[in-house]
Design a protein around this motif. Sequence first.
Motif, PDB file in Angstrom:
ATOM      1  N   PRO A 104      35.663  35.169  25.883  1.00 32.81           N
ATOM      2  CA  PRO A 104      36.117  33.802  25.568  1.00 32.81           C
ATOM      3  C   PRO A 104      37.235  33.347  26.497  1.00 32.81           C
ATOM      4  CG  PRO A 104      36.220  35.247  23.640  1.00 32.81           C
ATOM      5  CD  PRO A 104      35.926  36.119  24.806  1.00 32.81           C
ATOM      6  N   ASN A 105      37.341  32.031  26.682  1.00 29.46           N
ATOM      7  CA  ASN A 105      38.423  31.478  27.504  1.00 29.46           C
ATOM      8  C   ASN A 105      39.648  31.248  26.612  1.00 29.46           C
ATOM      9  OD1 ASN A 105      40.153  30.139  29.196  1.00 29.46           O
ATOM     10  ND2 ASN A 105      38.552  28.891  30.151  1.00 29.46           N
ATOM     11  N   VAL A 106      40.357  32.351  26.324  1.00 26.89           N
ATOM     12  CA  VAL A 106      41.521  32.289  25.437  1.00 26.89           C
ATOM     13  C   VAL A 106      42.566  31.338  26.015  1.00 26.89           C
ATOM     14  CG1 VAL A 106      43.359  33.650  24.362  1.00 26.89           C
ATOM     15  CG2 VAL A 106      41.056  34.621  24.593  1.00 26.89           C
ATOM     16  N   HIS A 107      42.733  31.378  27.339  1.00 25.82           N
ATOM     17  CA  HIS A 107      43.737  30.534  27.981  1.00 25.82           C
ATOM     18  C   HIS A 107      43.471  29.055  27.713  1.00 25.82           C
ATOM     19  CE1 HIS A 107      45.707  28.385  31.371  1.00 25.82           C
ATOM     20  NE2 HIS A 107      46.667  29.251  31.109  1.00 25.82           N
ATOM     21  N   VAL A 125      46.653  33.794  37.124  1.00 29.25           N
ATOM     22  CA  VAL A 125      47.070  34.593  38.285  1.00 29.25           C
ATOM     23  C   VAL A 125      48.122  33.851  39.114  1.00 29.25           C
ATOM     24  CG1 VAL A 125      46.204  35.460  40.511  1.00 29.25           C
ATOM     25  CG2 VAL A 125      44.936  35.941  38.393  1.00 29.25           C
ATOM     26  N   THR A 126      47.990  32.532  39.219  1.00 32.31           N
ATOM     27  CA  THR A 126      48.922  31.749  40.037  1.00 32.31           C
ATOM     28  C   THR A 126      50.218  31.410  39.307  1.00 32.31           C
ATOM     29  OG1 THR A 126      47.669  29.829  39.298  1.00 32.31           O
ATOM     30  CG2 THR A 126      47.213  30.659  41.525  1.00 32.31           C
ATOM     31  N   GLU A 127      50.297  31.763  38.004  1.00 30.87           N
ATOM     32  CA  GLU A 127      51.474  31.330  37.230  1.00 30.87           C
ATOM     33  C   GLU A 127      52.253  32.450  36.546  1.00 30.87           C
ATOM     34  OE1 GLU A 127      50.019  28.304  34.579  1.00 30.87           O
ATOM     35  OE2 GLU A 127      49.457  27.003  36.258  1.00 30.87           O
ATOM     36  N   LEU A 128      51.585  33.552  36.237  1.00 32.99           N
ATOM     37  CA  LEU A 128      52.251  34.607  35.456  1.00 32.99           C
ATOM     38  C   LEU A 128      53.454  35.153  36.222  1.00 32.99           C
ATOM     39  CD1 LEU A 128      51.845  36.252  32.761  1.00 32.99           C
ATOM     40  CD2 LEU A 128      50.822  38.029  34.197  1.00 32.99           C
ATOM     41  N   PRO A 129      54.645  35.191  35.612  1.00 31.02           N
ATOM     42  CA  PRO A 129      55.808  35.774  36.296  1.00 31.02           C
ATOM     43  C   PRO A 129      55.589  37.262  36.585  1.00 31.02           C
ATOM     44  CG  PRO A 129      56.467  34.527  34.335  1.00 31.02           C
ATOM     45  CD  PRO A 129      54.976  34.649  34.289  1.00 31.02           C
ATOM     46  N   ALA A 130      56.111  37.710  37.719  1.00 28.58           N
ATOM     47  CA  ALA A 130      55.884  39.094  38.152  1.00 28.58           C
ATOM     48  C   ALA A 130      56.400  40.101  37.129  1.00 28.58           C
ATOM     49  CB  ALA A 130      56.540  39.325  39.513  1.00 28.58           C
ATOM     50  N   MET A 179      44.118  36.424  31.767  1.00 25.43           N
ATOM     51  CA  MET A 179      44.401  37.791  31.306  1.00 25.43           C
ATOM     52  C   MET A 179      44.379  38.781  32.465  1.00 25.43           C
ATOM     53  SD  MET A 179      42.366  37.749  27.679  1.00 25.43           S
ATOM     54  CE  MET A 179      42.926  39.380  27.256  1.00 25.43           C
ATOM     55  N   GLY A 180      44.816  38.312  33.641  1.00 29.98           N
ATOM     56  CA  GLY A 180      44.729  39.147  34.840  1.00 29.98           C
ATOM     57  C   GLY A 180      45.477  40.463  34.722  1.00 29.98           C
ATOM     58  N   ALA A 181      46.690  40.428  34.145  1.00 28.70           N
ATOM     59  CA  ALA A 181      47.482  41.659  34.061  1.00 28.70           C
ATOM     60  C   ALA A 181      46.792  42.667  33.140  1.00 28.70           C
ATOM     61  CB  ALA A 181      48.884  41.334  33.533  1.00 28.70           C
ATOM     62  N   TYR A 182      46.388  42.213  31.973  1.00 32.59           N
ATOM     63  CA  TYR A 182      45.765  43.106  30.982  1.00 32.59           C
ATOM     64  C   TYR A 182      44.422  43.637  31.503  1.00 32.59           C
ATOM     65  CZ  TYR A 182      44.322  44.575  26.239  1.00 32.59           C
ATOM     66  OH  TYR A 182      43.900  45.287  25.127  1.00 32.59           O
ATOM     67  N   CYS A 183      43.592  42.731  32.051  1.00 23.81           N
ATOM     68  CA  CYS A 183      42.278  43.157  32.553  1.00 23.81           C
ATOM     69  C   CYS A 183      42.446  44.185  33.676  1.00 23.81           C
ATOM     70  CB  CYS A 183      41.488  41.961  33.074  1.00 23.81           C
ATOM     71  SG  CYS A 183      40.955  40.814  31.799  1.00 23.81           S
ATOM     72  N   ALA A 184      43.367  43.922  34.597  1.00 18.35           N
ATOM     73  CA  ALA A 184      43.565  44.839  35.725  1.00 18.35           C
ATOM     74  C   ALA A 184      44.079  46.191  35.236  1.00 18.35           C
ATOM     75  CB  ALA A 184      44.545  44.225  36.726  1.00 18.35           C
ATOM     76  N   ALA A 185      45.022  46.160  34.287  1.00 17.19           N
ATOM     77  CA  ALA A 185      45.580  47.416  33.772  1.00 17.19           C
ATOM     78  C   ALA A 185      44.511  48.226  33.033  1.00 17.19           C
ATOM     79  CB  ALA A 185      46.765  47.121  32.851  1.00 17.19           C
ATOM     80  N   ARG A 222      36.026  45.725  31.581  1.00 15.55           N
ATOM     81  CA  ARG A 222      34.784  45.367  32.281  1.00 15.55           C
ATOM     82  C   ARG A 222      34.487  43.885  32.212  1.00 15.55           C
ATOM     83  NH1 ARG A 222      29.821  48.385  29.637  1.00 15.55           N
ATOM     84  NH2 ARG A 222      28.635  46.689  30.501  1.00 15.55           N
ATOM     85  N   GLN A 223      35.151  43.142  31.319  1.00 16.05           N
ATOM     86  CA  GLN A 223      34.917  41.698  31.193  1.00 16.05           C
ATOM     87  C   GLN A 223      36.193  40.941  31.542  1.00 16.05           C
ATOM     88  OE1 GLN A 223      33.597  40.373  27.351  1.00 16.05           O
ATOM     89  NE2 GLN A 223      31.463  40.467  27.933  1.00 16.05           N
ATOM     90  N   PRO A 224      36.151  40.100  32.597  1.00 11.57           N
ATOM     91  CA  PRO A 224      37.345  39.326  32.955  1.00 11.57           C
ATOM     92  C   PRO A 224      37.609  38.214  31.952  1.00 11.57           C
ATOM     93  CG  PRO A 224      35.491  38.688  34.340  1.00 11.57           C
ATOM     94  CD  PRO A 224      35.003  39.832  33.491  1.00 11.57           C
ATOM     95  N   GLY A 225      38.893  38.011  31.627  1.00 13.93           N
ATOM     96  CA  GLY A 225      39.277  36.908  30.748  1.00 13.93           C
ATOM     97  C   GLY A 225      40.231  35.991  31.497  1.00 13.93           C
ATOM     98  N   ILE A 226      39.949  34.688  31.494  1.00 18.51           N
ATOM     99  CA  ILE A 226      40.817  33.734  32.206  1.00 18.51           C
ATOM    100  C   ILE A 226      42.211  33.773  31.588  1.00 18.51           C
ATOM    101  CG2 ILE A 226      41.204  31.260  32.655  1.00 18.51           C
ATOM    102  CD1 ILE A 226      38.134  31.013  32.939  1.00 18.51           C
TER     103      ILE A 226
END
Length: 258
Positions: free
Chosen positions: A243-246, A93-98, A144-150, A138-142
Amino acid sequence: MTDRVAVVVGGASGIGAAIVRGLAADGYRVTAADRALDGAVALAGSLGPEHRAERVEITDEESVSALFDAVADREGRLDVAVNCAGVNALGLVTELPADKFRRVVDVCLTGAWLVVKHAARRMAPGGSILSLSSLNSRQPGIGMGAYCAAKAGLSMLTEVAALELAPKGIRVNAIAPGLVVTPLTAGALDVPGVKEDYLDNTPLGRAGTPEEVAEAAVYISRAQWLTGEVLDLNGGAHMMRYPNVHAHVTSAYESVGD
Ligand SMILES: NC(=O)c1ccc[n+]([C@@H]2O[C@H](COP(=O)([O-])OP(=O)(O)OC[C@H]3O[C@@H](n4cnc5c(N)ncnc54)[C@H](O)[C@@H]3O)[C@@H](O)[C@H]2O)c1
């Protein structure tokens, strides 16, 4: 062969291509629509002359509207619309370019909404609209904020559209798969540890196949009493953790640098 007509957006590859084949086998005349026109043309051509291909860019409303106009003009009806287009971008979340965040939301949420909007406008009572959501709705992935939110937005959009379109006799549902091996996931699965971590967190202990998702899509297209459903199809993974893919990707890059 009946005269029922289906459109599968994102139908050139992976899960979408399996759904094109599944609906064709179930008797639909299917249009495979994708921004990758060559793949859609090859797939439709392999299934027979009653099946067609169209180019569509789902982030462009004119393109989506033109797709459904073309199908309505050519086929005279629209019974089933499925949207499988999706993209991912990994980044904290703190690094992904807009621009990367916006691209994922544009394809996975805004594009999906455009498909629902323009399909529903051309459907008669009895129509069915199906979106591909995700376990990540429904499951947050570290990372993967953009994909999870979408995808979370897409699952809620499915319920809102189901409520709004029920009086018109149009059903709106989604399938939320866990890990399915396709071109979308192939890159991440090559990273050491990623697949093992997925499978350790999947009670049935294996990935799904595109054909298993297509079976569910064919069922949902038939299921006249089903609407507003987001179907968890994941070998039970929704009861475990994502899983913590990141972390796996970061440690793979670090070891390449060693
Ligand atoms: N594979 C998995 O493990 C998995 C898990 C959960 C959810 N999903 C979802 O299922 C759907 C299908 O995934 P897949 O694994 O088959 O991916 P894929 O990459 O194999 O296929 C996606 C297709 O969508 C098309 N597409 C992408 N962006 C587009 C755009 N802007 N306009 C038009 N077409 C576009 C691509 O050209 C491609 O043919 C996606 O929505 C994905 O998020 C996949």
